[in-house]
Scaffold this motif. Structure first.
Motif, PDB file in Angstrom:
ATOM      1  N   ASN A  81      -3.010   2.895  -5.636  1.00  0.00           N
ATOM      2  CA  ASN A  81      -2.815   2.727  -6.514  1.00  0.00           C
ATOM      3  C   ASN A  81      -4.472   3.105  -7.484  1.00  0.00           C
ATOM      4  O   ASN A  81      -5.441   2.856  -6.710  1.00  0.00           O
ATOM      5  CB  ASN A  81      -1.825   2.098  -7.828  1.00  0.00           C
ATOM      6  CG  ASN A  81      -2.338   0.447  -7.763  1.00  0.00           C
ATOM      7  OD1 ASN A  81      -3.581   0.025  -7.203  1.00  0.00           O
ATOM      8  ND2 ASN A  81      -1.735   0.157  -7.936  1.00  0.00           N
ATOM      9  N   PHE A 127      -6.411   8.378 -10.699  1.00  0.00           N
ATOM     10  CA  PHE A 127      -5.080   8.219 -10.360  1.00  0.00           C
ATOM     11  C   PHE A 127      -5.190   6.742 -12.011  1.00  0.00           C
ATOM     12  O   PHE A 127      -4.162   6.009 -11.484  1.00  0.00           O
ATOM     13  CB  PHE A 127      -5.416   6.164  -9.089  1.00  0.00           C
ATOM     14  CG  PHE A 127      -4.983   6.997  -7.703  1.00  0.00           C
ATOM     15  CD1 PHE A 127      -4.011   6.950  -7.497  1.00  0.00           C
ATOM     16  CD2 PHE A 127      -6.276   6.944  -6.850  1.00  0.00           C
ATOM     17  CE1 PHE A 127      -3.154   7.385  -6.455  1.00  0.00           C
ATOM     18  CE2 PHE A 127      -5.384   7.951  -5.773  1.00  0.00           C
ATOM     19  CZ  PHE A 127      -4.662   7.614  -5.186  1.00  0.00           C
ATOM     20  N   ARG A 128      -5.537   7.026 -12.539  1.00  0.00           N
ATOM     21  CA  ARG A 128      -5.810   7.010 -13.788  1.00  0.00           C
ATOM     22  C   ARG A 128      -6.062   7.297 -14.731  1.00  0.00           C
ATOM     23  O   ARG A 128      -7.001   7.351 -15.716  1.00  0.00           O
ATOM     24  CB  ARG A 128      -6.753   5.298 -13.562  1.00  0.00           C
ATOM     25  CG  ARG A 128      -6.632   4.224 -15.211  1.00  0.00           C
ATOM     26  CD  ARG A 128      -7.213   3.329 -15.637  1.00  0.00           C
ATOM     27  NE  ARG A 128      -6.618   2.521 -14.253  1.00  0.00           N
ATOM     28  CZ  ARG A 128      -7.432   1.147 -13.504  1.00  0.00           C
ATOM     29  NH1 ARG A 128      -8.866   1.319 -13.749  1.00  0.00           N
ATOM     30  NH2 ARG A 128      -6.972   0.457 -12.409  1.00  0.00           N
ATOM     31  N   GLU A 161      -1.390   1.754 -14.133  1.00  0.00           N
ATOM     32  CA  GLU A 161      -1.310   1.311 -12.537  1.00  0.00           C
ATOM     33  C   GLU A 161       0.448   0.696 -13.122  1.00  0.00           C
ATOM     34  O   GLU A 161       1.639   0.642 -12.032  1.00  0.00           O
ATOM     35  CB  GLU A 161      -1.550  -0.203 -11.876  1.00  0.00           C
ATOM     36  CG  GLU A 161      -2.378  -0.335 -11.705  1.00  0.00           C
ATOM     37  CD  GLU A 161      -3.969   0.077 -11.964  1.00  0.00           C
ATOM     38  OE1 GLU A 161      -5.393  -0.105 -11.150  1.00  0.00           O
ATOM     39  OE2 GLU A 161      -3.580  -0.305 -12.811  1.00  0.00           O
ATOM     40  N   HIS A 198       2.571   5.715 -10.000  1.00  0.00           N
ATOM     41  CA  HIS A 198       2.706   5.156  -8.768  1.00  0.00           C
ATOM     42  C   HIS A 198       2.772   5.793  -7.428  1.00  0.00           C
ATOM     43  O   HIS A 198       3.152   7.029  -7.767  1.00  0.00           O
ATOM     44  CB  HIS A 198       3.994   4.266  -8.566  1.00  0.00           C
ATOM     45  CG  HIS A 198       4.545   3.503  -9.369  1.00  0.00           C
ATOM     46  ND1 HIS A 198       3.248   2.259 -10.248  1.00  0.00           N
ATOM     47  CD2 HIS A 198       5.073   3.273 -10.871  1.00  0.00           C
ATOM     48  CE1 HIS A 198       4.130   0.848 -11.164  1.00  0.00           C
ATOM     49  NE2 HIS A 198       4.643   2.191 -11.617  1.00  0.00           N
TER      50      HIS A 198
END
Length: 202
Positions: free
Chosen positions: A92, A111-112, A122, A126
Motif C-alpha cells: 500500500n 496507491f493513495r 490504506e 488494498h
C-alpha cells in the motif's frame, strides 16, 4: 314613493373544504412519487459512480504493478512473506519509500489517489501479491485470506484450485489481487485479480 330595485348578485359556488383537502392529498401523493423517483435515481447514480471509480482505481494499480521490475518485486514478496510469516504480501501507500518503487510521488499518486473528494488510502485500497502455483502458500492463503477480502472474493478463492502445479512458473509469475472499497458496507467493494509476468516472457 318610488320603489328601489336591488340587483341580487348570485355568487358562483366555490370549492368546498372537502374538495380542497382531496386535491391537496392527490397533489401530495403525486409529488411524493416524483420525489421518491428522483431520490432513487440519485442513489442509483451515486452507487454506479462509486463502482466505476473503484474499478478504474483498481485497474490503474494493476497496470502500475505490472510495470514494476519483476525480479525486485519477487524478492520483495519473498522477503516480506518470510518476515511476516503470511502466505501473501500486502502493498500500500506506506510502502512507497521502498526501493521497489522508482518514484515515491508516483507511488503515492497510485496507491493513495483522491477522486471526488474521497481519499482512497490504506483503509480503502488494498493490494495483495502471492507466489504463483505455490500449493503450500495457496492452501494457507485459502484457509486464512486477508480480512480486507470481500465475501465474494473469499468465496471465489475457496472454490479455486491450482490446475497446473509446474513449479517453474513460480519463477516467472506472481498472482495479484487489488481490492478497492468505495463504501462502508462489505459489499461496496470492487476487486480485480491478475497475474504479473516476468519481462522475459511478456
Amino acid at each position: 314613493m318610488e320603489k328601489k330595485k336591488f340587483i341580487v348578485l348570485h355568487r358562483s359556488k366555490g370549492f368546498t373544504l372537502i374538495e380542497v383537502l382531496a386535491s391537496i392529498v392527490i397533489l401530495s401523493t403525486v409529488a411524493t412519487g416524483i420525489f421518491l423517483f428522483f431520490t432513487n435515481a440519485m442513489k442509483y447514480t451515486t452507487y454506479n459512480q462509486g463502482k466505476t471509480v473503484a474499478v478504474n482505481v483498481a485497474r490503474g494499480v494493476l497496470a502500475y504493478m505490472e510495470r514494476l521490475d519483476f525480479t525486485a518485486l519477487q524478492q520483495y514478496v519473498q522477503t516480506d512473506m518470510a518476515t511476516t510469516n503470511k502466505p501473501y504480501t500486502e502493498i500500500n501507500a506506506s510502502n512507497c519509500r521502498s526501493s521497489l518503487f522508482e518514484s515515491e510521488q508516483v507511488c503515492q499518486a497510485i496507491f493513495r489517489p483522491t477522486i471526488n473528494n474521497i481519499v482512497y488510502d490504506e483503509t480503502r485500497l488494498h493490494v495483495f501479491v502471492i507466489p504463483y502455483n505455490d500449493t503450500t502458500q495457496w492452501d494457507k492463503f485459502v484457509q486464512s485470506p486477508p480480512t480486507e477480502f470481500p465475501a465474494s472474493l473469499k468465496k471465489k478463492i475457496a472454490a479455486e484450485t491450482i490446475e497446473n502445479s509446474d513449479v517453474n512458473l513460480q519463477k516467472y509469475l506472481l498472482k495479484i489481487y487489488v481490492i478497492v472499497r468505495w463504501g462502508d458496507d462489505d459489499d461496496q467493494a470492487e476487486w480485480l485479480e491478475g497475474v504479473i509476468a516476468n519481462e522475459t516472457i511478456r
